[in-house]
Structures are given as structure tokens and as C-alpha cells.
Enzyme design. Structure first.
Site, mmCIF file in Angstrom:
data_model
loop_
_atom_site.group_PDB
_atom_site.id
_atom_site.type_symbol
_atom_site.label_atom_id
_atom_site.label_comp_id
_atom_site.label_asym_id
_atom_site.label_seq_id
_atom_site.Cartn_x
_atom_site.Cartn_y
_atom_site.Cartn_z
ATOM 1 C CE1 TYR A 377 -3.707 -1.937 0.073
ATOM 2 C CE2 TYR A 377 -2.710 -3.387 1.692
ATOM 3 C CZ TYR A 377 -3.720 -3.335 0.585
ATOM 4 O OH TYR A 377 -4.677 -4.280 0.605
ATOM 5 N N GLY A 378 2.094 1.135 -0.211
ATOM 6 C CA GLY A 378 3.006 2.276 -0.337
ATOM 7 C C GLY A 378 4.031 2.184 0.598
#
Lengths: 454, 635, 262
Positions: A377-378
Site C-alpha cells: 500500500y505504499g
């Protein structure tokens, strides 16, 4: 002094370097060494001449990728300018352009190997509302100097005129910022890319600090603490009710106050993170920072404190020791997040609900950090985080611990300090101020301890 | 050995000894405690029949077609994989066709994990008797969810008072009911990009912009009386009289225009477009209706409409997640709660008084409104913001949002709580004090926890920790807000429920420690530091620590909306925004969000912004262009 | 120096069996009950990071051979065997059922931090990741699979496709696994892994023992539950939690405002 608290500072060999210093001596407002570091961070720019030369030669500008940087190519505009051969001349040209009368004796432009190091004149920075001249002045003067040195103008060489601008400025102002790894850089991000008021000093990458400390753990902790502490001061997070809390917190977390962090590490050098938690609480109890409030039916003891800022500092020291132990045992930066995120439950359920480090902020931010350093997610590996990343900005005490973890990494990361921040190892050699940071913070505090007045 | 090491060794030995002693002491429970536990268990067993009487029991039975209290699924692995789902079968077929036609592989169930080893259960939506499949609630498959986003993004509200003053003072023109009606008539034309000032302007096919209009919002009966009925929002008809009175009083004689920019425009660009479109078309209508020229005063007009007296639904965002205004990340939470219209017909009295008056049934009714409303916030936060804007469209957070749509857990638990509250609170408000509230919060939180434990089917429906976290936060915040009328107390309760109660009970929360926001939330709750604290109404998804983890937008919405119901007020943050979303012309049903989403799942929802008018084989009249406006909503 | 306290760690509040079990799991001085033996080669197979009996892959040379910049701290903390050898960092991932598990994700985190050295872990709702240097990981895995915290029916190795902790159990009482890495062998009464944690089919199935009997399951359950140890009756724990919430709010507002009466 405003506060009665006095502490001793120990270096990483557990040698006392400052005795009975008031905690205010560790404030960025008073500590002269911290002041110098912050000044350097704010005023210094670097010009990478080989990069400038190559990019102009290849017609390469406006890239977005932080590594590779190979997606934008305009070879038809390339020009082979022997910039390296004229390095001295270019440095002089920049100096002429940015110097302000009545300098304070500092050499504002130095050529160090293939890098021009510019320290913006104090006067320029004083009249500026922001710290942006470190980019704007240096970039404009560099462009002018290069054009002048090589006799380039729109009549003689139209395309090279703009190629020079393109390499130096990237897509700015079509983009709000410059290309990553652009030939002109500074320690801190341009101010218009900072999310939030007062976070300027927090806009730096973990690996850069690790490199500046040459992976020396306690120096990394101290340097990271100076910067994040300064950001916390600038944000207003350390005013009034929060001042002593922050002073004590950084003293114990970042500057090894009373050698507590190292004592905890040594006591548990073959132990586990939980052992450190219990040692910390024992020490708080022994030192009278907490006391037993009541005993429950099961024999469980509830603890209480009349000095939460001090207990918080103890918890921060314990968490720091936990990170050092965990990352040190695994010799991996990725292990920092587990100690940062999950140690606090142990503190909380051990004491009957006394707030965990930074009153829960560290746990919240830590859990986010653990997740985002392990997910799609990052995020990234810990070294590639900036201090002001949205995941980390929840607590001002989390950043130094990540630096400590990365200092202890023995080469397990893809985005290692060597890969992302090679230049900063060199900068450390250039600026002796970055050597023995912890020792110098302490010595500086010692120097001023008698001059501080409340 | 140094003295320190000796000390340490001694400490370890002592500790071991002590622990052994403690162990012996602790290992046997006192007979009293054993009795107590046994008694509780016995008591619980007695109530199995009561559990069977709960709404949730019936819902679970319908969903799973099995005994809801039984923790074994005997048919697991034996249901034919993805083929048990009509939708999945359609997808496989469609994927195959797409692949054949374009020559590039497409949707393919042969890659990745084998889907459908478990039961792919049907999803009843709210209490509307609509059953859809989980995939139907994916925002890409659900036109109502898209319209929810669009209807918010395309709304801009502008105040006309300054413009009217400019007309009167600087131009010397009167504003009368006639001029106002003319202006409104012109505005309906310009909102659809109709030209008013110049020849040779490109204009837009009205079918494409059939959803572009504007209406007046004012608290003045006199002004409303002078307007044509289609040009203003009828507060008196849409709200309970007490609410209408409160809203009209708060808005006063001010005249606001709520402008709906065409859905197609915000879909082609972004929310930022809405403010620009609205300002330009509004100014054009104004110029035309009042016969102004390109004179100096109209720059003041433009400034008033574009900057000085305009309400965007959302602010700009921080540069690291930069988006223009009117995107969902920039909406303050208080506005989100004002978008919700579920309470409109309810009397405006505090929750505890209401349940005293109306008893069990009334208590459940109000809780039902809370559950209906916050489902919208769950969609905005989980499906659209985190799942789509931030994460790039993953399916997981969609399912987190659907925990607020399906299963009826919120209603059931809140309803049960309300029944108790109606019996015991006796109409007395609860002090806004943690030491008092914590007892009730513990009661409701353990009730939710036990509900999941007793109903393995519910645990399976809300299959991730994030789903349960989301329910836990919603329920605790809602109850906290409703009992005290304080959004801050509501948020405190929600944070507590997740960071402590849920976590220690089960030793797990949600998706990678979903309690991030709850740990940070407590110290932040009343902090005066710049990036911390503030009223929950003024938080939102751009507030840094809310921006990156799921399942909490509904918690804050529940605190805000619950607090509004709790104190008996007519709005949360803005009376103007509240009225703006009462507009019955909006395609999305802000009064019955789950109904709209459910109908879209059945492909029965007619969205705006369709391009049929300019596509081949246009079949305009069959596409729901002339939408029936349903004024009497059953709820 | 102030008079020494007689400090004994609380570890966890509560007098009931579950609180006591939590205390025991999270106290490294108290041993975990051993339930089964699993061969080291089987562990290597289940983890699927290297071939059985192959050499460990290194991510960097052994510590003794690296020339690192001077840092006294690196000489204080004792590195694990895997770190010393320069092993890769690899993982094991467990999923624990929602229904009376012998351990649950945060229980694991606390246990890992109390009992293991050099751990990187992330807690999720249904699963928990544990990363360590490879040989350290294998050693830890032995503890994790052989002791009371592993019920073959309710805890599972799930390197990928972790979904299912909260689902009802299958007809044999096993936690759901979409990749069916494990099955219940009705003849032997054992739970047998036919795939490794990544879902690759194993050459030889690996039995990990029978599912624990129901009374054992209840006894070893680490979560409070309405039909074992009702959560709402845990007064000590609730006192800690509600106090902690209040003190955090007060500390966030003004850290100096916390006093010993709170």
C-alpha cells in the site's frame, strides 16, 4: 532555569561528557552545537558537477524516477560542455553572484572534489521569509555562470541555453518541485513541498542521516533527534505544557541522558525486547518516577506517577534500547518497526494503564510504520522514509529510532544508505561537524550550562 | 563481576522466585470466582433462546441458510467454487469474450487463488429487502456509489447577498421576486452550459446535462413565497416542523444558491471543476438576468462567487496527496454528517428524551436512522477514499464498507442497546464524562464482541478484522455521541473500543493493526498542537492520520451524526449544507443510501451523467431521463 | 541511590485462567508446554525458503568478515546466529482462527518480543508475519509448531492467501484455507500438510498432529469468550483499559496534568 531537571550526557562509550546540565541546555534554542547543525542544514546547497555535465551532454532533463532516471531523453539538445574542467571558474562565478557585502568571514562557496558546496549568506537568509534561496539563488546563479563561462546565449546557441535551465530546474514550475537527484540539492526539501506548518527540518530521508552519522548508532540517534526536535519546536509542539515533556523525551531518547539507554541495552544485550521493558519499569520504580498505586485482587499492581513527562522519557529510553537490541540482534533495519510498534502494549499492561510512550502516539504511528514497511500500500524500506512522511508524523519521537535501526543494518536492504545516500557519506567527511554528534551535543550543553538563565 | 552485574543477576533470580510464588498463588481461582464464572456461563446458556429472537439471527439464517449459532460449515469446499455465484459466472463469461475480442487475456479465474472454496454468500442490503451479491457493491459495478461521489463533488453553494448588495449599491438595480425568478430561470439554462451573452458559443446537448440545475436555499418564508416552487428547496415539506424551524432560523434571510454541476463534467475532470463551472455559469446568469456589461463591478461579482461567498464541499488537500476542492478527501466530517438525511422526519429532541417518550420502538427507530446514515460514510471512507483514491481500487476495503451495508449488525446491536437504554436511562442525559460513560461503553462493546462470538455466521460475514473494527467503532462512537450529544465523547468511545476493548478481548483488531487511528486518536483528542485535536466535525480524510488507514470514517461520522441525534439539533456543522442535500432532485438518495446502493446492485438505479445522447444507437427516453421524483419516501 | 524496589513484572492483569495463560505465554521465564515433535527437515519443507539440507543463502558476508564503520553499539548487542552468518531474512506467517485459538495475533507479537531475539513482526487481524534471519526463523518455527500455541486445527501456516480466520470451521473442525494446504486425515486422526506455506504441493505430506480435543481447546484458548471466560467479567483488565484511555487523553492535552491520583 524554568525547570529543575538536570541530567548527565554520556557518549556511546558510556563516558560522561556533560554533568548536571539543565535540560534547557538540550533545547535547539540554546544548544550552540544544535544551532550550528540546523544552520548548516538550512543554508547549504550542493552542486553535483559531473551530473550537470552528463545531463547537459546527453540532453537528459525532467525525469520523475528517483533511480534510473532514464525516462526522459532529448539527445538532440545535448551539448558536451567541459563543466568539470571549469569547476573552479564556475564556483567563483557563483560566489560573485551570491555574496553579500560584509560577510562574516565564512567561505560561502567551496569546491570539494567534484561538488560545489554553497552556504547561503546569512543576510540573504535573514531577509527571506522562507529558506528557499538555498535553491533559488544557487540554481539561478549556477545557470548564469555556466552560460557565461561557455559563452552561451539565445543567439549563439538557443537550445543549449534552455538545456542548461532544464537540467538544473527539471520540470519546475510545470512540476511543483525539482527532479529527484537533480544536480542542485540541499539537505531539506523545498518549502512548497512540505505538508504542514513548521515541518521543514523533518523533510529529510532516514538514510541521509544514517550516512551522515556513518552508521554510528548513537550519533544517528542524536542527529535525527536534533532535526526532529527542531521541527517539533518549529511546529509549536513543544510550547508550554509540552516543553519539558519534549526536552526530557529527546534527552533520554536521543542524547543518552544518564546513560540510561545504553545501560538498558547492556543489561539485556543477550536478552529480548520484553526484558528491556521490565528493566525500564524497574528503573523508573527505583528512581521514584513511578510508584505502586494499588494492588488488585490478583496481585496485579497499578502504578501511578506525579511526573509523567519524566516517566515518558524513561519509556522512550526503553523503546530506544528495545529498537537497538532488536535491530542489533538481527542486524537489520526492518526490525525497528516491530520494536517501535509493539513494545508499548507491554509498558501499558505492565503499569496498569500509565500512558505508553508519547501517550500512545508512538504506538499508533509505529503500527502504521510496521504495516507500510511490509505491504503493497505504499511506503518503502525504512531507510527511504522521510521524517515527515504521513505515516511517521503522528509522533515526533519515532524518526530517530528508525535511524538507529538502519545504522545497525549490516546490508540487508535494497534501498540501503549506500545506494540512496552515497553523497552524504562524503558530506560527513567534508563537514567535521557531523562527526561525534552525541559527544558534541553533550559538550555544547556542558559549555553553556552555567550561562542559562530562566 | 561488577556490582551492576551482580545486581542484575540478583534481580533475575528474585524475579524468577517471585513469579513461581505468584504462579502457585494465581493458578487456583478462588471458589467464589469459579462460581461467578460458572454462573455467568449458565446465565448465558439460558439466553440462547433470546439470541434466537434477535433480528440478527433471522438475517443470518436468510444469508447462510444454516443455523446461525453453529460454528461449523459442513458444506465448506463443496459448493462448486466460483460457480456458486451468478455474478462470478457472468464475469468468467465476460472475461472470455473480452479476451477473444481484443486478443489480450482478461478476467481469468484460472490465475491466483481458487475463489469460492467458502460460501459466496448473498448480501441483503440494510432492511430494504434487497439481496445482491458482494461484487455488486464494488464501486465500479455500482452506479449508486458512483452517483454518491458525483452528487457530492458536483455541489457548490454560493451566497447571493453580496451580489445583490453590489447590484443595489453600485449599479442601482433592484432585486425583486421577478428578477430573482428570472435569474433562476436563466441559471437553469447556463448551468447546462447554455449561452446567454454571445453568439457563436458552443453549447451542450441538454440531455447530457439534464442533471445540471440550481435552487435557492433561504430561511425566509417571504423570499420563498416570491419564488417559483421549482426554484427553491422546500424546507418545510422536507423536514420535521421543529427541524425546519431550526434550520430556517439558522439560515435566516440570507439567500444561497445551491448549484449542481453536471455529473459528466466532474467525471471528465474532477471536483475542482465544480467550483469553476458553477462560478462561471452563475456569473453568466447573473449578468444576463440583471443586464450587466463587462464593466468593472462584475469583477467584484466574480470574486464574490468564486472566492468570498462560496462553499465547496471539500477543501484542497496536502501536496503529498494533492487533489482539488470538492474531492472526498477534502470534505470535513461535519459536512459528511450533514449530507445524511435519514433523520429528517424525526422530531428534534435529544435521543434519551425521545426513547423515554417513544419507548423501545422509538429507540430502535432512531438507531436505525443512525445505521442507515453512517453506511454512507463507510462507503465514502473505505470504498472510495481508501480503497479507490488511495489504494488504487482494491476490492478489500469495499468489503469493509459493506459491513455497514449488510447483515444488520449495527441495527441489531444498537437496537438492543436502545431497548435497554429506554428502560434504564429514564430520559436523563448522560454527563459528558468518561468516568460515567465508560460503564455504558464497556457494556455495549462487550455486547458487540459477544454477538460475534455467539454468531459464527456473523463473524464469517464480517470476515476481516477491519470489518469488525469498523462496526465496533461505529457502535461505540454512535452510542457515545447519542448519549451525550458530544462528538468528542463519541470519538473517545470509538477509539477506546478499538484500541483497548476489542484488542484485548480478541488480541486482534483489523487490517495490520487497524487501531492506528485509535491509539493516535486518544492523545490527539483534546490536544492543542497544530496537527492534533479539534472537534470531530472539523476532521476529515485529509487530516494526516485519518488519511491512510481504513474503517474509521464511519466511526467519526457515527460520532458526529450520533451527537446530533443525541443533543437534538437539526444539523451537524452547516445548516446550509444540510438543506442542500435534502434536494429531492438528486439522483443519489441521501435519505436512504443503502436503498439506492441496493437498487444499483439490482441494476435498477438510474444514474446521471450518461453519454447515451451522443453515442450511436441513442435511446434516450428509455434511460430514465425523466426521473420520477419521489417526495414521500418510506423509510 | 533510592531504596531498591521489590519489582516483579505484572505482565498482565486478571485472575482468571485466560489472563493467567496470557501471563504465562508472555513471560519467557515460564516454559511453553510441548505437544509434538516436528523434524527439522519438515520445517524447512513447510517454510519453503530453501531446499532441505541445502546451505543457507547469504544476503551479506558473515559479520566477522565485513568491515563496518566504527560503532561501539554493534559490539554490545549480541547478534543472532543467523545475523552473524549473514543469512537472508525470510518469513513464516500464521493465521489463527477466531474460534478459540490457542494464540492470536497480538498474543503472538507479545510472545515473539518476549521470547525471541531479532524479530520483525507485523500484526494483522487474521494473520501474523514473523521475519527473522533464516536459521533463527527455523529455530523459532520449531517452538511455534511444537508447543501449546499451535493447534493444527485452528492455527495454520499461510504464507499467502491468508483469508479465513473468521470463517466457520469445516466439517472436520479445521480453519478454512482457500488453498487447502492442510487436510484432516480421518484414518490417522492427524492434520496433514499437503502443501507448504506458499501453497506448493509437497512431495511428502507432513503430519502436524491431531486437532486438540475440545476441553483442551477451551483450556488453551487465549481469547476471552462468552462461553469460557466472559470478557465482561474481567474487572481488572477493564480498569486498566479505561484508565489508560483517560490518561492518554489527559497526557495528550497536557502531559504535566497527569498525577498519581488518576
Amino acid at each position: 532555569m524554568k525547570y529543575k531537571d538536570k541530567i548527565d550526557i554520556y557518549n556511546d562509550l558510556s563516558k560522561c561528557v556533560a554533568k548536571d546540565v539543565p535540560i534547557e541546555a538540550l533545547s535547539p534554542v540554546y544548544n550552540p552545537y544544535m544551532g550550528k547543525i540546523l544552520d548548516l542544514f538550512k543554508r547549504t546547497a550542493f552542486i553535483n558537477l559531473p551530473k550537470l555535465q552528463n545531463c547537459i551532454k546527453e540532453g537528459k532533463a525532467g525525469w520523475e524516477t528517483s533511480t534510473g532516471q532514464d525516462e526522459c531523453k532529448m539527445p538532440w539538445y545535448g551539448k558536451d560542455l567541459p563543466i568539470m574542467d571549469h569547476a573552479e571558474e564556475i564556483a567563483n562565478g557563483i560566489r560573485d553572484r551570491i555574496k553579500v557585502g560584509g560577510e562574516d568571514g565564512e567561505d560561502i562557496v567551496k569546491l570539494i572534489e567534484d561538488t560545489i558546496v554553497v552556504k547561503m549568506p546569512k543576510k540573504v537568509m535573514e531577509i527571506a521569509a522562507s529558506r528557499d534561496p538555498v535553491y533559488t539563488w544557487v540554481m539561478v546563479s549556477l545557470a548564469q555562470t555556466v552560460a557565461e563561462v561557455f559563452g552561451i546565449d539565445p543567439i549563439k546557441d538557443l537550445n543549449t541555453t534552455n538545456m542548461i535551465k532544464a537540467v538544473i530546474f527539471g520540470r519546475y514550475p510545470q512540476s511543483t518541485t525539482f527532479s529527484p537527484g537533480a544536480p542542485v540539492s540541499s539537505f531539506l526539501k523545498p518549502s512548497n513541498t512540505i505538508d504542514g506548518l513548521g515541518c521543514g527540518y523533518s523533510g529529510i530521508t532516514v538514510n541521509h542521516i544514517v550516512a551522515l552519522a556513518n552508521k554510528r548508532t548513537m550519533d544517528g540517534l542524536a542527529l535525527a533527534s536534533i532535526l526532529e526536535q527542531a521541527a517539533q519546536w518549529e511546529m509549536g509542539n513543544s510550547i508550554g505544557w509540552y516543553e519539558r515533556y519534549n526536552l526530557l523525551g529527546y534527552a533520554y531518547e536521543g542524547y543518552n541522558a544518564n546513560n540510561m539507554t545504553l545501560d538498558l541495552v547492556k543489561e539485556n544485550r543477550s536478552g529480548t525486547v520484553a526484558d528491556i521493558v521490565y528493566s525500564t519499569i524497574k528503573r523508573a520504580l527505583d528512581d521514584g518516577v513511578i510508584k505502586v498505586k494499588s494492588k488488585a485482587a490478583s496481585g496485579y499492581r497499578f502504578y501511578a506517577t506525579n511526573d509523567f513527562p519524566m516517566y515518558n522519557a524513561y519509556e522512550l529510553s526503553g523503546t530506544t534500547a528495545g529498537v537497538i537490541l532488536n535491530s542489533g540482534a538481527m542486524r537489520a533495519g526492518q526490525a525497528a518497526s516491530a520494536a517501535i510498534a509493539y513494545t508499548h502494549d507491554l509498558f501499558l499492561y505492565e503499569t496498569g494503564g500509565l500512558p505508553d510512550a508519547d501517550t500512545g502516539r508512538m504506538q499508533g504511528a509505529g503500527i502504521g510504520f510496521a504495516f507500510y514497511t511490509h505491504s503493497i500500500y505504499g511506503g518503502a524500506g525504512p531507510g527511504a522514509y522521510t521524517f515527515d512522511h504521513v505515516i511517521l508524523r503522528g509522533s515526533g519521537f519515532i524518526q530517530p529510532l528508525i535511524v538507529a535501526g538502519m545504522c545497525l543494518d549490516s546490508g540487508t536492504q535494497l534501498f540501503s544508505p549506500e545506494m540512496t545516500s552515497g553523497a552524504f557519506f562524503k558530506i560527513r567527511e567534508t563537514f567535521p561537524i557531523f562527526q561525534d554528534v552525541l559527544q558534541k551535543v553533550g559538550e555544547s550543553a556542558e559549555e553553556i550550562k552555567n550561562d542559562l538563565k530562566g | 563481576m561488577t556490582s551492576k552485574e551482580e545486581e542484575l543477576k540478583k534481580f533475575v533470580e528474585e524475579r524468577k522466585k517471585k513469579m513461581e510464588e505468584e504462579m502457585v498463588k494465581d493458578s487456583t481461582m478462588s471458589s467464589r470466582e469459579v462460581d461467578y464464572v460458572r454462573e455467568l456461563y449458565r446465565a448465558s446458556q439460558k439466553f440462547i433462546d433470546i439470541e434466537k429472537g434477535r433480528d440478527i439471527y433471522q438475517t443470518m439464517k436468510e444469508i447462510w441458510n444454516a443455523e446461525p449459532l453453529y460454528e461449523v460449515d459442513e458444506k465448506m469446499y463443496h459448493r462448486g467454487g466460483y460457480r456458486q455465484s451468478t455474478r462470478k459466472k457472468e464475469f468468467v463469461q465476460a472475461g472470455r469474450e473480452v479476451a477473444q475480442r481484443r486478443g489480450i487475456p482478461s478476467y481469468n479465474r484460472a490465475v491466483g487463488l481458487p475463489v469460492g472454496q467458502r460460501m459466496l454468500e448473498p448480501m441483503p442490503v440494510g432492511k430494504w429487502g434487497i439481496i445482491i451479491e458482494q461484487d455488486d457493491s464494488h464501486h465500479m459495478n455500482n452506479a449508486a456509489i458512483q452517483q454518491l461521489n458525483d452528487d457530492i463533488k458536483r455541489t457548490v453553494i454560493m451566497n447571493l447577498d453580496l451580489a445583490h448588495r453590489m447590484l443595489q449599491v453600485r449599479v442601482g438595480k433592484e432585486v425583486t421576486p421577478e428578477t430573482l425568478n428570472l435569474y433562476m430561470e436563466t441559471l437553469q439554462h447556463t448551468m447546462g452550459a447554455g449561452a446567454v451573452a454571445q453568439e457563436h458559443m458552443n453549447e451542450v446537448n441538454p440531455y447530457l446535462v439534464k442533471d445540471a440545475w440550481a435552487k435557492i436555499i433561504t430561511g425566509s418564508d417571504e423570499i420563498m413565497d416570491g419564488l417559483e416552487p421549482e426554484f427553491y428547496i422546500h424546507i418545510d415539506e422536507l423536514f420535521h416542523p421543529d427541524r425546519a424551524a431550526a434550520l430556517k432560523k439558522a439560515i435566516g434571510d440570507s439567500i444561497w444558491a445551491v448549484l449542481r454541476v453536471p455529473t459528466l463534467a466532474v467525471r471528465m475532470s474532477d471536483g475542482e471543476e465544480a467550483g469553476r463551472w458553477a462560478a462561471m455559469q452563475n456569473t453568466m446568469a447573473f449578468i444576463s438576468a440583471y443586464q450587466l456589461s463587462g464593466e468593472h463591478v462584475i469583477s467584484d461579482l466574480a470574486y464574490a462567487f468564486k472566492h468570498a461567498r462560496v462553499i465547496h464541499m471539500g477543501d484542497k488537500m496536502w501536496s503529498s496527496r494533492a487533489r482539488g476542492r470538492n474531492e472526498i478527501g477534502g470534505i470535513p466530517d461535519g459536512f459528511i454528517a450533514d449530507f445524511m438525511q435519514c433523520e429528517r422526519d424525526m422530531p428534534m429532541i435529544p435521543y434519551v428524551e425521545y426513547i423515554q417518550q417513544e419507548g423501545d420502538k422509538g429507540a430502535r427507530r432512531m438507531m436505525g436512522r443512525l445505521a442507515e446514515g453512517i453506511s454512507m460514510a463507510a462507503i465514502l471512507d473505505n470504498t472510495l477514499w481508501l480503497g479507490f483514491y488511495m489504494s488504487g481500487g482494491i476490492g478489500f476495503s469495499n468489503t469493509v464498507a459493506t459491513s455497514a451495508l449488510s447483515g444488520g449488525a449495527n441495527e441489531d446491536v444498537l437496537g438492543e442497546f436502545s431497548s435497554l437504554a429506554s428502560k434504564y436511562l429514564r430520559g436523563k442525559p448522560i454527563a459528558t464524562n468518561w468516568d460515567i460513560l465508560k460503564i455504558l461503553i464497556n457494556m455495549i462493546v462487550t455486547y458487540v464482541i459477544e454477538t460475534y462470538e455467539k454468531f459464527p455466521t456473523l463473524a464469517e460475514l464480517h470476515w476481516g478484522g477491519a470489518h469488525k473494527t469498523s462496526i465496533m467503532g461505529t457502535v461505540a462512537s454512535g452510542v457515545g455521541g447519542m448519549l451525550t450529544g458530544s462528538s468528542t465523547m463519541g470519538l473517545w468511545a470509538g477509539n477506546y473500543a478499538i484500541a483497548y476493548a476489542m484488542k484485548e478481548g480478541w488480541l486482534r483488531t483489523g487490517w495490520a493493526g487497524q487501531e492506528i487511528q485509535d491509539h493516535l486518536g486518544l492523545p490527539y483528542l483534546c490536544s492543542y498542537r497544530p496537527e492534533e485535536g479539534n472537534l470531530t466535525e472539523l476532521h476529515g480524510l485529509n487530516y494526516p492520520f485519518h488519511s491512510y488507514s481504513a474503517g474509521h470514517g464511519n466511526q467519526r461520522a457515527s460520532a458526529n451524526y450520533g451527537a446530533m441525534l443525541g443533543r437534538g439539533s437539526a444539523w451537524v456543522l452547516s445548516p446550509v449544507v444540510k438543506v442542500a442535500f435534502a434536494d429531492p432532485h438528486l439522483a443519489f438518495d441521501f435519505r436512504r443510501p443503502r436503498y439506492a446502493i441496493g437498487r444499483a446492485g439490482l441494476k435498477e438505479f438510474a444514474p446521471d451523467g450518461e453519454r447515451t445522447a451522443i453515442l450511436p444507437a441513442c435511446d434516450i427516453l428509455d434511460r430514465g431521463i425523466l426521473k420520477e421524483i419521489d417526495k414521500e419516501f418510506p423509510i | 541511590m533510592a531504596e531498591k524496589s521489590e519489582y516483579v513484572p505484572n505482565v498482565y492483569p486478571g485472575k482468571d485462567e485466560i489472563s493467567e495463560r496470557r501471563r504465562r505465554l508472555w513471560d519467557k521465564n515460564r516454559s511453553l508446554l510441548k505437544y509434538r515433535n516436528i523434524a527439522e527437515d519438515d520445517i524447512t519443507e513447510l517454510l519453503s525458503h530453501r531446499s532441505v539440507r541445502s546451505a543457507y543463502v547469504s544476503v551479506h558476508p558473515p559479520l566477522e568478515e565485513i568491515i563496518e564503520p566504527y560503532d561501539p553499539i554493534k559490539h554490545i548487542v549480541v547478534p543472532t546466529a543467523g545475523a552473524r552468518a549473514g543469512d537472508r531474512i525470510r518469513f513464516i506467517q500464521f493465521s489463527d482462527s477466531f474460534h478459540k485459538p490457542p494464540i492470536a495475533p497480538f498474543g503472538r507479537a507479545r510472545l515473539y518480543l518476549a521470547r525471541f531475539r531479532g524479530v520483525d513482526t507485523v500484526v494483522y487481524s487474521g494473520r501474523e508475519l514473523l521475519e527473522m534471519r533464516e536459521r533463527d526463523l527455523e529455530k523459532a518455527t520449531k517452538t511455534l509448531l511444537e508447543t501449546e500455541i499451535f493447534n493444527p486445527a485452528l492455527d495454520a501456516l499461510k504464507g499467502i492467501t491468508v483469508h479465513g480466520h473468521s470463517l466457520r470451521l469445516d466439517e472436520d473442525g479445521l480453519m478454512f484455507d482457500a488453498r487447502r494446504r492442510y487436510i484432516y486425515d480421518r484414518e490417522t486422526g492427524q492434520v496433514v500438510y499437503i502443501k507448504d506455506q506458499m501453497g506448493n504441493v509437497l512431495d511428502n505430506p507432513i503430519p502436524l498432529g491431531p486437532p486438540m480435543p475440545e476441553d483442551e481447546v477451551k483450556k488453551l484458548c487465549i481469547t476471552y469468550s462468552w462461553d469460557t471466560q466472559p470478557y465482561k467479567a474481567r474487572t481488572e483488565l477493564f480498569e486498566v483499559m479505561t484508565r489508560a484511555a483517560k490518561l492518554r487523553v489527559m497526557g495528550g492535552f497536557n502531559p504535566e496534568s497527569i498525577n498519581e491520583k488518576m
